[in-house]
Design a protein around this motif. Structure first.
Motif, PDB file in Angstrom:
ATOM      1  N   VAL A 533       0.866  -1.180   0.000  1.00 34.99           N
ATOM      2  CA  VAL A 533       0.000   0.000   0.000  1.00 34.99           C
ATOM      3  C   VAL A 533       0.904   1.231   0.000  1.00 34.99           C
ATOM      4  N   TRP A 534       0.916   1.959  -1.115  1.00 38.37           N
ATOM      5  CA  TRP A 534       1.743   3.156  -1.283  1.00 38.37           C
ATOM      6  C   TRP A 534       0.870   4.399  -1.114  1.00 38.37           C
ATOM      7  N   ASP A 535       1.438   5.452  -0.504  1.00 41.40           N
ATOM      8  CA  ASP A 535       0.718   6.725  -0.428  1.00 41.40           C
ATOM      9  C   ASP A 535       1.702   7.876  -0.561  1.00 41.40           C
ATOM     10  N   THR A 536       1.184   9.030  -0.887  1.00 43.32           N
ATOM     11  CA  THR A 536       1.983  10.262  -1.011  1.00 43.32           C
ATOM     12  C   THR A 536       1.665  11.196   0.142  1.00 43.32           C
ATOM     13  N   GLY A 537       1.477  10.634   1.346  1.00 42.40           N
ATOM     14  CA  GLY A 537       1.056  11.410   2.504  1.00 42.40           C
ATOM     15  C   GLY A 537       2.186  12.087   3.239  1.00 42.40           C
ATOM     16  N   ILE A 538       1.961  12.334   4.553  1.00 39.78           N
ATOM     17  CA  ILE A 538       2.893  13.122   5.351  1.00 39.78           C
ATOM     18  C   ILE A 538       4.125  12.327   5.755  1.00 39.78           C
ATOM     19  N   GLY A 539       4.048  10.986   5.630  1.00 35.15           N
ATOM     20  CA  GLY A 539       5.200  10.189   6.015  1.00 35.15           C
ATOM     21  C   GLY A 539       5.275   9.970   7.521  1.00 35.15           C
ATOM     22  N   ILE A 540       6.194   9.069   7.946  1.00 30.01           N
ATOM     23  CA  ILE A 540       6.335   8.693   9.359  1.00 30.01           C
ATOM     24  C   ILE A 540       7.813   8.764   9.716  1.00 30.01           C
ATOM     25  N   SER A 541       8.127   9.449  10.792  1.00 33.14           N
ATOM     26  CA  SER A 541       9.521   9.562  11.225  1.00 33.14           C
ATOM     27  C   SER A 541      10.002   8.238  11.799  1.00 33.14           C
ATOM     28  N   GLU A 542      11.346   8.080  11.885  1.00 38.37           N
ATOM     29  CA  GLU A 542      11.900   6.841  12.424  1.00 38.37           C
ATOM     30  C   GLU A 542      11.485   6.629  13.877  1.00 38.37           C
ATOM     31  N   ARG A 583       6.058  -4.998   6.818  1.00 41.59           N
ATOM     32  CA  ARG A 583       7.200  -4.119   6.610  1.00 41.59           C
ATOM     33  C   ARG A 583       6.711  -2.696   6.363  1.00 41.59           C
ATOM     34  N   LEU A 584       7.541  -1.739   6.787  1.00 39.06           N
ATOM     35  CA  LEU A 584       7.198  -0.327   6.645  1.00 39.06           C
ATOM     36  C   LEU A 584       8.422   0.429   6.149  1.00 39.06           C
ATOM     37  N   VAL A 585       8.233   1.208   5.089  1.00 40.74           N
ATOM     38  CA  VAL A 585       9.255   2.113   4.586  1.00 40.74           C
ATOM     39  C   VAL A 585       8.595   3.470   4.426  1.00 40.74           C
ATOM     40  N   SER A 586       9.192   4.499   5.038  1.00 42.56           N
ATOM     41  CA  SER A 586       8.554   5.812   4.991  1.00 42.56           C
ATOM     42  C   SER A 586       9.607   6.915   5.069  1.00 42.56           C
ATOM     43  N   ARG A 587       9.278   8.038   4.415  1.00 39.79           N
ATOM     44  CA  ARG A 587      10.099   9.245   4.493  1.00 39.79           C
ATOM     45  C   ARG A 587       9.176  10.417   4.794  1.00 39.79           C
ATOM     46  N   PRO A 588       9.446  11.145   5.872  1.00 39.70           N
ATOM     47  CA  PRO A 588       8.581  12.290   6.215  1.00 39.70           C
ATOM     48  C   PRO A 588       8.466  13.268   5.062  1.00 39.70           C
ATOM     49  N   GLY A 589       7.238  13.633   4.754  1.00 38.98           N
ATOM     50  CA  GLY A 589       6.962  14.581   3.694  1.00 38.98           C
ATOM     51  C   GLY A 589       6.885  13.974   2.313  1.00 38.98           C
ATOM     52  N   ARG A 590       7.249  12.686   2.168  1.00 40.52           N
ATOM     53  CA  ARG A 590       7.246  12.039   0.849  1.00 40.52           C
ATOM     54  C   ARG A 590       6.198  10.934   0.744  1.00 40.52           C
ATOM     55  N   GLY A 591       5.880  10.278   1.846  1.00 39.43           N
ATOM     56  CA  GLY A 591       4.903   9.201   1.805  1.00 39.43           C
ATOM     57  C   GLY A 591       5.407   7.952   2.503  1.00 39.43           C
ATOM     58  N   SER A 592       4.586   6.875   2.475  1.00 42.06           N
ATOM     59  CA  SER A 592       4.889   5.634   3.173  1.00 42.06           C
ATOM     60  C   SER A 592       4.478   4.452   2.315  1.00 42.06           C
ATOM     61  N   VAL A 593       5.100   3.286   2.634  1.00 45.26           N
ATOM     62  CA  VAL A 593       4.761   2.021   1.982  1.00 45.26           C
ATOM     63  C   VAL A 593       4.625   0.960   3.072  1.00 45.26           C
ATOM     64  N   PHE A 594       3.425   0.415   3.250  1.00 44.55           N
ATOM     65  CA  PHE A 594       3.182  -0.716   4.140  1.00 44.55           C
ATOM     66  C   PHE A 594       3.022  -1.962   3.271  1.00 44.55           C
ATOM     67  N   SER A 595       3.567  -3.098   3.738  1.00 51.07           N
ATOM     68  CA  SER A 595       3.445  -4.337   2.972  1.00 51.07           C
ATOM     69  C   SER A 595       3.172  -5.501   3.910  1.00 51.07           C
ATOM     70  N   ILE A 596       2.392  -6.477   3.406  1.00 50.92           N
ATOM     71  CA  ILE A 596       2.073  -7.715   4.128  1.00 50.92           C
ATOM     72  C   ILE A 596       2.416  -8.876   3.212  1.00 50.92           C
ATOM     73  N   GLU A 597       3.196  -9.827   3.724  1.00 48.35           N
ATOM     74  CA  GLU A 597       3.571 -10.999   2.938  1.00 48.35           C
ATOM     75  C   GLU A 597       2.674 -12.172   3.292  1.00 48.35           C
TER      76      GLU A 597
END
Length: 747
Positions: A533-542, A583-597
């Motif tokens: 699930v990809w989005d162009t939202g606010i992103g999540i800090s580490e 799994r979660l990959v995110s950059r603040p201000g760029r968006g986030s990617v959540f994945s389920i295997e």
């Protein structure tokens, strides 16, 4: 010479002139001279013409008499119709007026007397648009602070015949309400009707207040029966809601626990009277408020002067407020202290007497047995808590279900903007309560040691299509471009929990994206499929990535109203039980990617959908006999009202015995059964369906209404061929399911 289309009087006059001219000519011919034969011939011709014209004249006179008689009859009929119309208008309770060619022709007294300042204008010849303008400008209308009269703009509808129809509601200053409607007739006249709806508006108002008071009562009752002490505070630190247990455990007088009391005053009272023994530790109460504002969770354990141990937790809420919970952990503390003391005694005995090693081993076995018993007791307590949450959720869903049915009816009957906005806000509040209860129930089930999962192989494309259809309106409301890439892959998982996980991830992506798009797709990785699930939202800090899977937690920078912070907690629990890595990959201000295997499965035959998927209410009358079996009177009344509003004939029963008596009384089986699962005195909806089918000798279509989703219950639904509808009931889904079940029976 004579035009047959002219009036009979003109034709007769012309004929008389022609006859006179012919006679004069004959006379002049005789005077001039001529043979006797020519004179005779002229006389014969003239006589023939005179006879012909005489017959035409008699025929014209006869036709004129008949026309005069028919005209007299028409005049009498018109006078009689006008008298009947006047009598009917006087007898009407509502105001009535008739406009011809946009001008007032006739009206009754009720129409004139509605608005005193408009009454002098109500005269024959008044223009229709002038009448509407005078009503809109009347000083007797109830206007709000902005000067608006509190009614919707007239909505003009075009009927199939091309005629206009409009209706709107006006509020008078003395709390009276009228509906003004006008319709264009086939002869291009306009009829206006003024109908008083004061009783309907007041009844709707009373019903709305009753529902709000009843819901508040149920929520307060649930708080008061909890073993925890609960107290919520606003963002400014003012007390909002608390239960009696909170005051009992903390030892604070009731005068300090009134609504609006400040958190600082309660803390100062506790410190001043030394209610909690901090054992010389520096007071940290002042920092709790700041920590809660930062979204942190504070937990400390204290002991009261009387020896009671308390576990105090402070959690932030999505509206920047916070909740304080107090739990009596005296028993657990004493058990831990006793256990520690026993371990110390056994360790001393082992050090002092190695020769008693066997005896010590026996004692150690006893300790392990005691630990197992303690663990079993803890698991039993956890199971008891799970059962309590399930029961409490069912009891709270009962009034919410009835309230949502009433709201569905109220939305269709209320036409003014203010009331419609109140109903909309009330509906959103109930939806939020429903979502919170469902989330708590899911967490309770996932935390239970006996959580059941229905692991099957299924087509992932069907699941993704369902997510797209369910969440498309939410994305459209925020103007987010939601795209879901189709997939034909088959996977192995619990279909309901996997769909809930994907839905939660997509909902989070939409809520935390202000503009842009949300993309859902799949990638194959060996024998596993990764749902992303990809989005162009606010992103999540580490920093936030390590805590967003906790309850009541949201990412920093999230706006108010983005949820209760339970969605990702449910995803984490469900995927942990199903062994689906997240799994979660995110950059603040760029968006986030959540994945389920999930594991890939071999393709198989698609299962048949148990029920129809309907997104809008089905039109047409529900011409069916529907029997409703429900033990809760409010929900039974609400279900009866909404079914009758659809045109159904409803047989309402509170138990299996009542349902049997009703069916024997009417002497025939109903078209469909709607039965609640949990009834009174051990009775349940499954037994009701089984009994009524046996009594009727046929398989009556049936729908069971319940919040139970256990595997055994769903298997029984399939075996007995009835559908299951989850609480709280959505009216659109209920109507679609009834239509599907009854059409299936006819086919």
């Amino acid at each position: 010479m004579i035009n047959p289309d002219e009036p009979y009087e003109i034709q007769i006059a012309k004929q008389a002139k022609i006859i006179e001219a012919l006679i004069n000519r004959a006379e002049r011919s005789h005077e001039v001279g001529g043979s006797a034969y020519s004179l005779f011939e002229s006389a014969i011709a003239l006589q023939a013409k005179v006879w012909e014209k005489t017959k035409d004249l008699e025929k014209a006179l006869d036709t004129l008499g008949r026309a005069s008689s028919e005209l007299e009859i028409a005049y009498q009929t018109q006078e009689r119709i006008q008298r009947n119309l006047a009598d009917a208008m006087v007898a009407m309770e509502d105001g009535f007026a008739l406009f011809s060619e946009e001008r007032l022709q006739v009206c009754n007294a009720q129409f004139r007397h509605l608005l005193p300042d408009v009454e002098p204008l109500i005269k024959p010849g008044l223009g229709f648009d002038d009448y509407l303008a005078a009503v809109d400008a009347s000083k007797y209308l109830n206007r709000d602070e902005k000067g608006e009269i509190g009614r919707p703009q007239p909505v003009v509808k075009e009927q199939r015949s091309g005629q206009r129809f409009s209706s709107f509601v006006v509020a008078l200053r003395n709390d009276r309400w009228f509906q003004i409607s006008y319709r264009q007739t086939s002869s291009d006249n306009i009829t206006v009707l003024q109908t008083e709806i004061t009783d309907i508006v007041r009844e709707n108002r009373r019903e709305k207040n009753r529902l709000i008071d009843q819901q508040a009562h149920f929520l307060q009752a649930a708080f008061d029966h909890m073993s925890l002490g609960i107290c919520t505070f606003s963002s400014g630190g003012e007390l909002l809601v608390r239960n009696e247990r909170f005051g009992e455990l903390l030892g604070v007088p009731l005068s300090l626990l009134k609504k609006g009391s400040r958190f600082q005053r309660i803390v100062e009272h506790v410190e001043r009277h030394e209610i909690l023994d901090r054992k010389g530790r520096r007071s940290g109460f002042a920092g709790w408020f700041k920590a809660a504002r930062r979204g942190e969770t504070v937990q400390e354990r204290f002991k009261r002067r009387d020896g009671m141990s308390l576990d105090i937790r402070v959690r932030s809420l999505p509206d920047d407020g916070f909740i304080v919970s107090i739990m009596d952990v005296t028993t657990e503390t004493q058990a831990a202290a006793l256990l520690e003391q026993r371990v110390q005694e056994r360790t001393a005995e082992l050090t002092e007497a190695n020769r008693l090693l066997q005896i010590h081993a026996d004692e150690q076995a006893k300790i392990e047995a005691a630990l197992r018993q303690a663990k079993e007791a803890a698991e039993s307590a956890h199971a008891s808590k799970t059962r309590f949450l399930a029961a409490a959720s069912h009891d709270l869903l009962q009034p919410i279900n009835a309230a949502k049915l009433y709201l569905s009816m109220l939305t269709e009957t209320v036409g003014q903007p203010g009331a419609e906005e109140v109903v909309s806000r009330l509906n959103r509040s109930f939806t939020s309560i429903e979502s919170l209860l469902q989330a708590l129930l899911d967490i309770s089930r996932l935390d239970s040691s006996g959580a059941e999962f229905n692991i099957t192989s299924f087509n992932l494309g069907t699941l993704l299509q369902g997510v797209a259809e369910d969440l498309a309106p939410l994305a459209a409301e925020k103007e987010i471009d939601l795209r879901i890439v189709p997939s034909t892959r088959w996977v192995t998982s619990d279909q309901r929990y996997l769909m809930r996980c994907v839905q939660n991830l997509v909902v989070n992506a939409i809520q935390y994206t202000e503009h842009g798009r949300v993309l859902v797709g799949c990638r194959l990785s060996g024998n596993r499929l990764r749902i992303e699930v990809w989005d162009t939202g606010i992103g999540i800090s580490e920093e936030d990535q390590t805590r967003i899977f906790n309850e009541f937690t949201r990412a920093a920078g999230a706006e108010k109203g983005t949820g209760m912070g339970l969605g990702l907690s449910i995803v984490e629990r469900a995927c942990r039980h199903l062994d689906h890595p997240i799994r979660l990959v995110s950059r603040p201000g760029r968006g986030s990617v959540f994945s389920i295997e999930v594991p890939v499965a071999a393709p198989g035959r698609a299962s048949i959908c148990e029920g129809p998927t309907m997104e809008s209410m089905i039109d047409g009358s529900l011409d069916l006999i529907v029997m409703v079996i429900e033990n809760d009177p409010a929900e039974l009344h609400a279900m009866t009202q909404i079914l009758e509003s659809w045109g159904a004939s409803v047989l309402a029963a509170g138990s299996t015995a009542d349902a049997v008596a009703l069916m024997q009384e009417i002497g025939t089986a109903p078209d469909i059964l709607l039965a609640d699962y949990q009834l009174d005195d051990g009775d349940n909806g499954i037994e009701t369906i089984r009994t009524l089918r046996a009594l009727a000798g046929i398989e009556i279509p049936a729908v069971i209404i319940s919040a139970n989703r256990q595997r055994e219950f769903l298997r029984l639904c399939n075996e007995m061929s009835f559908a299951m509808l989850a609480k709280p009931v959505q009216p659109v889904r209920l109507r679609a399911l009834i239509d599907w079940k009854t059409r299936a029976r006819v086919a």
